[in-house]
Design a protein around this motif. Structure first.
Motif, PDB file in Angstrom:
ATOM      1  N   ASP A 266       0.840  -1.203   0.000  1.00 51.90           N
ATOM      2  CA  ASP A 266       0.000   0.000   0.000  1.00 51.90           C
ATOM      3  C   ASP A 266       0.872   1.249   0.000  1.00 51.90           C
ATOM      4  O   ASP A 266       1.343   1.690   1.047  1.00 51.90           O
ATOM      5  CB  ASP A 266      -0.916  -0.017   1.238  1.00 51.90           C
ATOM      6  CG  ASP A 266      -1.855   1.181   1.262  1.00 51.90           C
ATOM      7  OD1 ASP A 266      -1.963   1.888   0.233  1.00 51.90           O
ATOM      8  OD2 ASP A 266      -2.495   1.386   2.316  1.00 51.90           O
ATOM      9  N   LYS A 273       1.555   7.975   0.350  1.00 52.97           N
ATOM     10  CA  LYS A 273       1.985   8.025   1.749  1.00 52.97           C
ATOM     11  C   LYS A 273       3.370   8.662   1.862  1.00 52.97           C
ATOM     12  O   LYS A 273       4.145   8.608   0.915  1.00 52.97           O
ATOM     13  CB  LYS A 273       2.080   6.595   2.319  1.00 52.97           C
ATOM     14  CG  LYS A 273       0.753   5.898   2.529  1.00 52.97           C
ATOM     15  CD  LYS A 273       0.980   4.503   3.106  1.00 52.97           C
ATOM     16  CE  LYS A 273      -0.340   3.778   3.337  1.00 52.97           C
ATOM     17  NZ  LYS A 273      -1.192   4.390   4.360  1.00 52.97           N
ATOM     18  N   ASP A 284       0.163  -5.078   4.577  1.00 52.40           N
ATOM     19  CA  ASP A 284      -1.229  -4.660   4.397  1.00 52.40           C
ATOM     20  C   ASP A 284      -2.111  -5.795   3.851  1.00 52.40           C
ATOM     21  O   ASP A 284      -3.273  -5.574   3.512  1.00 52.40           O
ATOM     22  CB  ASP A 284      -1.286  -3.424   3.481  1.00 52.40           C
ATOM     23  CG  ASP A 284      -2.452  -2.503   3.789  1.00 52.40           C
ATOM     24  OD1 ASP A 284      -3.025  -2.608   4.897  1.00 52.40           O
ATOM     25  OD2 ASP A 284      -2.807  -1.686   2.912  1.00 52.40           O
ATOM     26  N   ASP A 343      -5.795   6.316  -0.788  1.00 54.18           N
ATOM     27  CA  ASP A 343      -5.169   5.558   0.300  1.00 54.18           C
ATOM     28  C   ASP A 343      -6.215   4.830   1.156  1.00 54.18           C
ATOM     29  O   ASP A 343      -5.862   4.020   2.010  1.00 54.18           O
ATOM     30  CB  ASP A 343      -4.323   6.511   1.160  1.00 54.18           C
ATOM     31  CG  ASP A 343      -3.306   5.774   2.017  1.00 54.18           C
ATOM     32  OD1 ASP A 343      -3.126   4.557   1.816  1.00 54.18           O
ATOM     33  OD2 ASP A 343      -2.698   6.432   2.880  1.00 54.18           O
ATOM     34  N   GLU A 345      -7.958   2.417   0.294  1.00 55.46           N
ATOM     35  CA  GLU A 345      -8.175   1.380  -0.717  1.00 55.46           C
ATOM     36  C   GLU A 345      -8.751   0.100  -0.142  1.00 55.46           C
ATOM     37  O   GLU A 345      -9.428  -0.651  -0.836  1.00 55.46           O
ATOM     38  CB  GLU A 345      -6.856   1.089  -1.440  1.00 55.46           C
ATOM     39  CG  GLU A 345      -5.893   0.115  -0.737  1.00 55.46           C
ATOM     40  CD  GLU A 345      -5.366   0.626   0.603  1.00 55.46           C
ATOM     41  OE1 GLU A 345      -5.386   1.855   0.814  1.00 55.46           O
ATOM     42  OE2 GLU A 345      -4.960  -0.214   1.439  1.00 55.46           O
ATOM     43  N   GLY A 373      -4.967   3.648  10.218  1.00 57.74           N
ATOM     44  CA  GLY A 373      -4.020   4.106  11.233  1.00 57.74           C
ATOM     45  C   GLY A 373      -4.779   4.566  12.470  1.00 57.74           C
ATOM     46  O   GLY A 373      -4.238   4.537  13.583  1.00 57.74           O
TER      47      GLY A 373
HETATM   48  N1  BES Z   1      -3.198   0.234   5.231  1.00 54.47           N
HETATM   49  C1  BES Z   1      -3.564   1.518   5.730  1.00 54.47           C
HETATM   50  C2  BES Z   1      -3.814   1.534   7.240  1.00 54.47           C
HETATM   51  C3  BES Z   1      -2.623   1.271   8.128  1.00 54.47           C
HETATM   52  C4  BES Z   1      -1.862   2.306   8.606  1.00 54.47           C
HETATM   53  C5  BES Z   1      -2.320  -0.012   8.522  1.00 54.47           C
HETATM   54  C6  BES Z   1      -0.789   2.060   9.442  1.00 54.47           C
HETATM   55  C7  BES Z   1      -1.244  -0.284   9.361  1.00 54.47           C
HETATM   56  C8  BES Z   1      -0.472   0.768   9.820  1.00 54.47           C
HETATM   57  C9  BES Z   1      -4.835   1.989   5.032  1.00 54.47           C
HETATM   58  O1  BES Z   1      -5.010   1.575   3.722  1.00 54.47           O
HETATM   59  C10 BES Z   1      -4.785   3.474   5.012  1.00 54.47           C
HETATM   60  O2  BES Z   1      -3.963   3.999   4.334  1.00 54.47           O
HETATM   61  N2  BES Z   1      -5.677   4.102   5.767  1.00 54.47           N
HETATM   62  C11 BES Z   1      -5.764   5.503   5.825  1.00 54.47           C
HETATM   63  C12 BES Z   1      -7.213   5.834   5.627  1.00 54.47           C
HETATM   64  C13 BES Z   1      -7.477   7.257   5.255  1.00 54.47           C
HETATM   65  C14 BES Z   1      -6.873   7.619   3.950  1.00 54.47           C
HETATM   66  C15 BES Z   1      -8.969   7.447   5.218  1.00 54.47           C
HETATM   67  C16 BES Z   1      -5.279   5.959   7.192  1.00 54.47           C
HETATM   68  O3  BES Z   1      -5.416   5.228   8.167  1.00 54.47           O
HETATM   69  O4  BES Z   1      -4.707   7.047   7.266  1.00 54.47           O
END
Ligand code: BES
Ligand code: ZN
Ligand code: MN
Length: 499
Positions: A266, A273, A284, A343, A345, A373
């Motif tokens: 991701d 990111k 992920d 993000d 996704e 997160g």
């Molecule tokens: N895979 C991430 C979430 C994540 C973050 C998992 C840190 C493990 C450690 C997810 O796809 C993501 O990017 N989430 C975003 C959502 C936002 C864009 C609405 C997030 O958590 O910032």
């Protein structure tokens, strides 16, 4: 892989590399020998507890103290592992942690005897979970690398037949084998496990277990209208996949669907990111790894319940073909989603997979994902976030607590749903004002849109607990943890037993 057997006889005369005994903290940080240590202690003329105290042992849970025995017992090394305060019965989680810390500390040994008090099952499971080592990719042996313990003998203090004890060990081997498989997939380098390769690896693992395997490639996904999986996958040169693994039990009366997020990497996509620690996003696909590994173990254990795993797999990359903020995507169930952040996704691929599970028909739906997160901000690195229908969530929470994979209930508030109203489509993928408030809840609320009102379901956000970026502790290694594989297996058994 580490193998388990039943120890019999006196550990002080066992021809092994190390004997492990337990020590309690007497309340003042003074170590006290636990049941199981009697013969070893006698062979050392009763001086063991005092020696441990002088060596700085306190009896804290998972504390490992190693001693050379110089022939006083047959094994050259004696290990004392902390069990915490002695309040009657040692808890299952304490036993798992202690056994795991011991086998981890004894990597490089061939044969180890665990002479710990308490129930057999948590000691056996903890020992195997703690022994895990990721093979890695080095072309030459790493200097000083110590491989996983080869054989662990565990004592059974419990009443019951040898056959029952052996069956328990077999079960522990199956369950922890599934955890190890999930960890291996999570720890794999993301270039080695892009979506087609991950789908093939899952299909191969499931095929050996006699599961019914269906793999949809990008063409089949297009034909099937899996708009969410395709949108996320379209930015990558490695096309997306969808894997369905079905275990059918003779005489089953209930159906359980397990859905797991399989983003092999991701980057965030166009909503990219930051670079710092981005490599951790190779994890992920932890939800996918967990449901796939769990259903294979469930098939081996054979509970009377039909269990199907649904695994949407894609790589979230920025490129000239990526999906973009502002896109409107038609999902498998016909819902039109406005994308506001590429993000977010996970919910896109999961909504399609959940829609398919619901079409197939199920009595319970558990979906698990490294979704936000926000889960880590709210609950930290050890406690997963749990959203969905109340009774089913409570059931999942109770099982998680029992197996040492804690999860805590979180709400799906109306105001969060309101914030996801779209100007142009049926629903926005995140809060339309890009408000980060209740981030974890936004994920759950979005997914709830795809679930019928009368279906018991749970969304388990494992962003923190699925991956240990810090130091190993107890039976948890660095890297993939395998959470929530053990919860999923016990849930299947619970549904088989209680409907
Ligand atoms: N895979 C991430 C979430 C994540 C973050 C998992 C840190 C493990 C450690 C997810 O796809 C993501 O990017 N989430 C975003 C959502 C936002 C864009 C609405 C997030 O958590 O910032
Ligand atoms: Zn993600
Ligand atoms: Mn993301």
């Amino acid at each position: 892989m580490t193998s388990l057997n039943l120890a019999d006889g006196d550990p002080s005369t066992a021809a092994v590399d190390a004997v492990v005994v337990g020590v309690f903290d007497d309340g003042d940080g003074v170590p006290q020998l636990a049941p199981g240590a009697e013969q070893v202690s006698a062979a050392l003329n009763g001086g063991l507890a005092d020696a441990l105290r002088r060596l700085g042992a306190t009896g804290a849970v998972g504390e490992v103290t190693k001693l050379a025995t110089f022939g006083a017992i047959k094994a050259p090394v004696l290990v004392a592992v902390g069990l915490g305060a002695d309040d009657g019965e040692v808890s299952a989680e304490t036993l798992r942690r202690a056994a795991g810390a011991a086998t981890r500390a004894l990597a490089g040994s061939d044969r180890v005897v665990l002479a710990l008090p308490g129930a057999l099952r948590p000691v056996a499971e903890g020992a195997l979970l703690g022994a895990y080592r990721f093979a890695g990719y080095r072309t030459r042996p790493q200097a000083g690398r110590r491989e996983a313990v080869k054989t662990v003998s565990v004592r059974s203090a419990e009443e019951g037949t040898k056959a029952a004890a052996r069956a328990m060990l077999k079960r522990a081997t199956t369950v922890t084998g599934a955890v190890a498989q999930a960890r291996d997939w999570i720890n794999a380098a993301p270039n080695e496990l892009r979506p087609p390769a991950f789908a093939d690896a899952i299909a191969a693992w499931a095929g050996t277990a006699g599961l019914d395997v269906e793999v949809l490639d990008e063409k089949a996904l297009k034909k099937g209208g899996y708009g969410g999986i395709l949108a996320v996958g379209q930015g990558s040169a490695a096309p997306p996949r969808f894997v369905r693994l079905a275990y059918t039990a003779r005489g089953a009366t209930s159906r359980l669907a397990l859905v797991g997020k399989g983003i092999t990497f991701d980057t965030g996509g166009v909503s990219i990111k930051p670079a710092a620690n981005m490599w951790e996003m190779k994890s992920d696909m932890s939800g996918a790894a967990a449901v796939a590994a769990a259903v294979v173990a469930i098939a081996a254990l054979g509970p009377k319940v039909n269990v199907t795993a649904y695994v949407p797999i894609a790589e979230n990359m920025p490129s000239g073909t990526s999906y973009r903020p502002g896109d409107v995507v038609t999902m498998r169930d016909g819902t039109r989603v406005e994308v506001l952040n590429t993000d977010a996704e996970g919910r896109m691929v999961l909504a399609d997979a959940m829609a398919r599970a619901i079409e197939d028909g199920t009595d319970y739906l558990l979906e698990t994902s490294t979704l936000t997160g926000g889960q880590i901000i709210a609950l930290g690195k050890r406690v997963s976030g749990l959203m969905g229908t109340e009774d089913f969530c409570n059931r999942v929470r109770d099982i998680g607590a029992r197996v040492g994979e804690p999860a805590w209930p979180m709400p799906l508030p109306d105001d969060v749903r309101k914030g996801m109203d779209s100007e142009v489509a049926d629903i926005s993928q995140v809060n339309a004002g890009m408000d980060r408030a209740g981030h974890m809840l936004q994920g759950g609320v979005f997914l709830s849109h795809f679930v019928p009102d009368d279906l018991p379901w749970a969304h388990l956000d494992i962003a923190g607990p699925s991956y240990n970026a810090g130091e190993p502790t107890g039976y948890l290694p660095k890297g993939g943890t395998g959470v929530p594989v053990r919860t999923l297996i016990e849930l299947a058994e619970d549904v088989a037993a209680n409907g």
